[in-house]
Design an enzyme around this catalytic site. Structure first.
Site, short mmCIF file in Angstrom:
data_model
loop_
_atom_site.label_atom_id
_atom_site.label_comp_id
_atom_site.label_asym_id
_atom_site.label_seq_id
_atom_site.Cartn_x
_atom_site.Cartn_y
_atom_site.Cartn_z
CE LYS A 149 -3.70 2.43 2.42
NZ LYS A 149 -4.83 2.33 3.36
CG HIS A 289 -9.01 -28.07 -34.70
ND1 HIS A 289 -8.18 -26.98 -34.51
CD2 HIS A 289 -8.95 -28.35 -36.03
CE1 HIS A 289 -7.66 -26.62 -35.67
NE2 HIS A 289 -8.10 -27.44 -36.61
#
Length: 537
Positions: A149, A289
């Site tokens: 922070k 695929h």
């Protein structure tokens, strides 16, 4: 929500005068601490970390020297103190903060290096409930979040690689810039988020809560890709903290970087081939695929590969090959005869590796083992605005699970073919139809909007494969046909029978089951109901 105070903006460059170090993984600790000390940085530490630094002959303060309080409650309380968090959170250029620091004897802390208690590793090792709880870090995440922070002034590191970036910056001019501190802060919040996700997921599973009120997912970056499914899409690959054996744990021995589609297809391939016990024989799956275009068993990998390829040699071009045994040179020689994107195996012979090395575009992945197809776990899929979560489909069928619903009973060979075909169908996109005979797929129809068309496509594949191989009849002749969901009408079954199937396996449960059974009896086909549906969307 508190309003943002009117703080002066932080300077771009910030020195590091004091570092607080507390790590569970002490890899590289002494080297990093020594470099900081040589730069004149004061070292402050806790417990075993402080002892290790001191044993290396470096000056280091114990955290209790700052706080005036000893570690207590078996080490649970040591850094949760205003002296520590004041030193982390104080905005150096804010007059009120500076005043509070002076009044309470708080010194600034400019660098935090904390890697957390090994909670994830403890869970992975099968630690009991109490042991896992004791490995939940409290002070570490609090310090990380405080430092992150206040990134305008503080560097926060959760990995050795972060520390190295800071050291490199300090070696240049003795300071770090704001851009680096922001990057470190972002990584730090991601680390604590992943840590909390691991804890919350473990806690929910420990309580048997399959649908916790909130669910968190986390992963560590493995690879940033050139693009996703298409060139205009960005993509990255992340690994879970304790992943199952599979594509996420595989070691790439050669070839260019895997693409997004490569990884998706390789995952489909290795998960399918893992259905077949390597001790029972060789198995090969060829994927294109995300769908199998050929799966087969054999006395050895070379034979299994040739049989898998026979099912659909056209689609196999540019596909993904997965094997369930150590890759042999004989099998590798066959595989390099056509272009293959990826081969994935649990292990590989040196000769096989050397053969593949001549094909620079072929990727060879080694997993070090086979995934457990029966393992429990969760799968998730993102949808617009949310996630779908479900348990893995780890279903397994045995001959005893089959309910024969036709007049004709199947032969033992037909039962084996039905179970093999249904196992493959579990890994074919719905709607799915699979013809199989003697441990070899004969034709696969995938992803159609109706089951009859899937049966037609599977029949076409089987006929074309036979023609390519110079055989007089379709590969589907005398095969078993698997449908991963029930036949809603008799037309799909009739199509399968016309293609040459003599046995059919399906879940059953349609309102027209009687009609489908009657069609099977009329065609002389034996049919089994599984009572288990294996949709794959």
């Amino acid at each position: 929500m508190p309003a943002a105070p009117d703080f002066p903006p932080p300077a771009d460059r910030a020195p590091i005068k004091r570092a607080l170090i507390s790590v569970s993984d002490k890899t590289g600790l002494i080297e990093a601490a020594k470099t900081l000390a040589e730069m004149g940085v004061e070292l402050v530490s806790t417990g075993g970390t402080r002892a290790a630094i001191a044993d290396a002959g470096l000056a280091v303060k114990d955290i209790s020297e700052l706080t005036g309080f000893p570690e207590m409650m078996d080490g649970r309380v040591k850094t949760l103190h205003p002296i520590v968090h004041g030193g982390l959170l104080s905005v150096r250029d804010a007059p009120e903060h500076a005043k509070a620091m002076a009044e309470h004897g708080i010194g600034g802390i400019d660098l935090v290096y904390v890697n957390l208690y090994p909670f994830e590793a403890t869970v992975a090792k099968g630690g009991d409930f109490e042991t896992c709880v004791e490995n939940i870090d409290i002070g570490g995440p609090a310090m990380i979040r405080s430092a992150a922070k206040n990134h305008g002034y503080v560097c926060v590191c959760t990995e050795l690689a972060d520390v190295q970036e800071v050291l490199d910056a300090l070696k240049a001019d003795g300071t770090t810039d704001l851009a680096l501190r922001k990057r470190l802060a972002a990584r730090a919040y991601a680390r604590t988020a992943a840590y909390d996700a691991a804890i919350s997921t473990w806690f929910a599973k420990s309580l048997g809560d399959e649908a916790p009120r909130r669910r968190a997912f986390a992963g560590a970056l493995v690879q940033t890709m050139r693009y996703g499914e298409n060139p205009h899409q960005s993509a990255s690959f992340y690994r879970e903290e304790n992943p199952r054996i599979g594509v996420a744990t595989a070691r790439q021995l050669q070839g260019k970087a895997l693409s997004y589609n490569n990884i998706a297809d390789t995952d489909a391939a290795i998960e399918l081939v893992a259905e077949f016990d390597p001790k029972a024989g060789a198995a090969v799956a060829i994927i294109k695929h995300a769908n199998p275009c050929g799966v087969a068993l054999g006395g050895d990998l070379k034979t299994a590969y040739e049989r898998a390829l026979q099912c659909d040699p056209v689609s196999a071009f540019g596909g993904i090959v997965a094997v369930n045994q150590r890759l042999t040179a004989d099998a590798a020689r066959e595989m390099i005869k056509i272009f293959t994107e990826v081969v994935v195996a649990p292990e590989a012979d040196e000769e096989a590796i050397a053969l593949f090395a001549k094909k620079k575009d072929l990727r060879l992945l080694i997993t070090g083992g086979m995934p457990d197809a029966t393992a429990k776990g969760d799968l998730f899929k993102q949808v617009a605005g949310g996630f779908l979560v479900q348990s893995r489909d780890n279903s397994r069928l045995t001959p005893a699970d089959l309910k024969i619903v036709t007049k004709r009973q199947p032969t033992d060979t037909e039962v084996r073919d039905m179970l093999f075909a249904f196992t493959v169908a579990k890994h074919v996109k719905s709607n799915a139809i699979v013809f199989a005979k003697d441990g070899q797929t004969a034709g696969i129809g995938a992803g159609q909007m109706n089951r009859r068309d899937s049966a037609r496509i599977a029949a076409i594949r089987a006929a074309e494969a036979a023609e390519t191989a110079g055989l007089p009849v379709s590969l589907a002749q005398g095969s078993a046909c698997a449908s991963e969901a029930f036949f809603p009408f008799a037309d799909g079954l009739i199509q399968a029978a016309e293609a040459g199937a003599t046995a059919v396996i399906q879940p059953g449960g349609s309102i027209r089951d009687a009609e489908v059974i009657a069609a099977a009896d009329e065609a002389g086909v034996t049919m089994a109901f599984t009572g288990v549906r294996v949709f794959r969307h």
